[in-house]
Design a protein around this motif. Sequence first.
Motif, PDB file in Angstrom:
ATOM      1  N   TRP A  44       0.783  -1.384  -0.031  1.00 27.73           N
ATOM      2  CA  TRP A  44      -0.039   0.286  -0.154  1.00 27.73           C
ATOM      3  C   TRP A  44       0.771   1.247  -0.124  1.00 27.73           C
ATOM      4  O   TRP A  44       0.723   2.184  -0.685  1.00 27.73           O
ATOM      5  CB  TRP A  44      -1.039  -0.137   1.294  1.00 27.73           C
ATOM      6  CG  TRP A  44      -2.274  -0.886   1.042  1.00 27.73           C
ATOM      7  CD1 TRP A  44      -2.466  -1.524  -0.039  1.00 27.73           C
ATOM      8  CD2 TRP A  44      -2.964  -1.269   2.118  1.00 27.73           C
ATOM      9  NE1 TRP A  44      -3.627  -2.246   0.338  1.00 27.73           N
ATOM     10  CE2 TRP A  44      -4.073  -2.169   1.450  1.00 27.73           C
ATOM     11  CE3 TRP A  44      -2.918  -0.872   3.647  1.00 27.73           C
ATOM     12  CZ2 TRP A  44      -5.189  -2.670   2.423  1.00 27.73           C
ATOM     13  CZ3 TRP A  44      -4.011  -1.676   4.326  1.00 27.73           C
ATOM     14  CH2 TRP A  44      -4.973  -2.360   3.664  1.00 27.73           C
ATOM     15  N   VAL A  45       1.897   1.294   0.802  1.00 28.47           N
ATOM     16  CA  VAL A  45       2.670   2.301   0.913  1.00 28.47           C
ATOM     17  C   VAL A  45       3.556   2.578  -0.601  1.00 28.47           C
ATOM     18  O   VAL A  45       3.583   3.681  -0.966  1.00 28.47           O
ATOM     19  CB  VAL A  45       3.750   2.195   2.000  1.00 28.47           C
ATOM     20  CG1 VAL A  45       4.924   3.218   1.792  1.00 28.47           C
ATOM     21  CG2 VAL A  45       2.985   2.374   3.375  1.00 28.47           C
ATOM     22  N   ASP A  46       4.063   1.526  -1.053  1.00 28.71           N
ATOM     23  CA  ASP A  46       4.394   1.673  -2.656  1.00 28.71           C
ATOM     24  C   ASP A  46       3.618   2.086  -3.393  1.00 28.71           C
ATOM     25  O   ASP A  46       3.924   2.954  -4.275  1.00 28.71           O
ATOM     26  CB  ASP A  46       4.999   0.127  -3.106  1.00 28.71           C
ATOM     27  CG  ASP A  46       6.202  -0.414  -1.977  1.00 28.71           C
ATOM     28  OD1 ASP A  46       6.892   0.520  -1.326  1.00 28.71           O
ATOM     29  OD2 ASP A  46       6.351  -1.414  -2.207  1.00 28.71           O
ATOM     30  N   CYS A  47       2.245   1.997  -3.399  1.00 31.56           N
ATOM     31  CA  CYS A  47       1.332   2.370  -4.317  1.00 31.56           C
ATOM     32  C   CYS A  47       1.250   3.928  -4.117  1.00 31.56           C
ATOM     33  O   CYS A  47       1.340   4.784  -5.266  1.00 31.56           O
ATOM     34  CB  CYS A  47      -0.089   1.760  -4.084  1.00 31.56           C
ATOM     35  SG  CYS A  47      -0.021   0.059  -4.718  1.00 31.56           S
ATOM     36  N   VAL A  48       1.385   4.394  -2.957  1.00 30.68           N
ATOM     37  CA  VAL A  48       1.217   5.827  -2.548  1.00 30.68           C
ATOM     38  C   VAL A  48       2.552   6.383  -3.263  1.00 30.68           C
ATOM     39  O   VAL A  48       2.512   7.541  -4.034  1.00 30.68           O
ATOM     40  CB  VAL A  48       1.098   6.128  -1.422  1.00 30.68           C
ATOM     41  CG1 VAL A  48       1.373   7.696  -0.815  1.00 30.68           C
ATOM     42  CG2 VAL A  48      -0.201   5.644  -0.696  1.00 30.68           C
ATOM     43  N   HIS A  49       3.825   5.691  -2.995  1.00 26.53           N
ATOM     44  CA  HIS A  49       5.022   6.565  -3.275  1.00 26.53           C
ATOM     45  C   HIS A  49       4.860   6.398  -5.174  1.00 26.53           C
ATOM     46  O   HIS A  49       6.047   7.109  -5.532  1.00 26.53           O
ATOM     47  CB  HIS A  49       6.095   5.541  -2.779  1.00 26.53           C
ATOM     48  CG  HIS A  49       6.414   6.033  -1.398  1.00 26.53           C
ATOM     49  ND1 HIS A  49       7.225   6.724  -0.638  1.00 26.53           N
ATOM     50  CD2 HIS A  49       5.434   5.410  -0.327  1.00 26.53           C
ATOM     51  CE1 HIS A  49       7.083   6.878   0.453  1.00 26.53           C
ATOM     52  NE2 HIS A  49       6.184   6.136   0.824  1.00 26.53           N
TER      53      HIS A  49
END
Length: 146
Positions: A44-49
Amino acid sequence: MRWIVGGKAVERDGASTSQMGRFETEWLASDENLTALTDLSGHWVDCVHGCRSLRWIVLDMDSSVSPTHGDQEGTAYNGHFACTCYHPLFVFNQFGHLKRSALRPSNVHSADGWKDVLEPVVDRYRERDLRRYFRADAAFANPEVY
């Protein structure tokens, strides 16, 4: 949870304790699902980044204490924390976002299992053009980590 699921679930009774126990044991505890759940927050964090370009990332690794009460599986007394607990291991990025974690018994060294927690996170960044930094406390100061 019923409101999140929506539909007829809002009007019906929730799952019983035994139904939830079977769900956790038969579905969530499978190797495939445990791996997916472990990686979920990091993805999820990677999607935001992915929406904004990062030039560098700092991965912070540390253990913590999670006190328990009663006779829970995998817990034991930990003299350092002076309680019966779990001793989870976490990897966060510089923004404080959880990248990966592992729930461990309390009688393990702070750095125990570090590679299983850190390596999948590092693998997600290997092909990206950014600087990678690692930060951890003295428990991780050993040749294997270096």
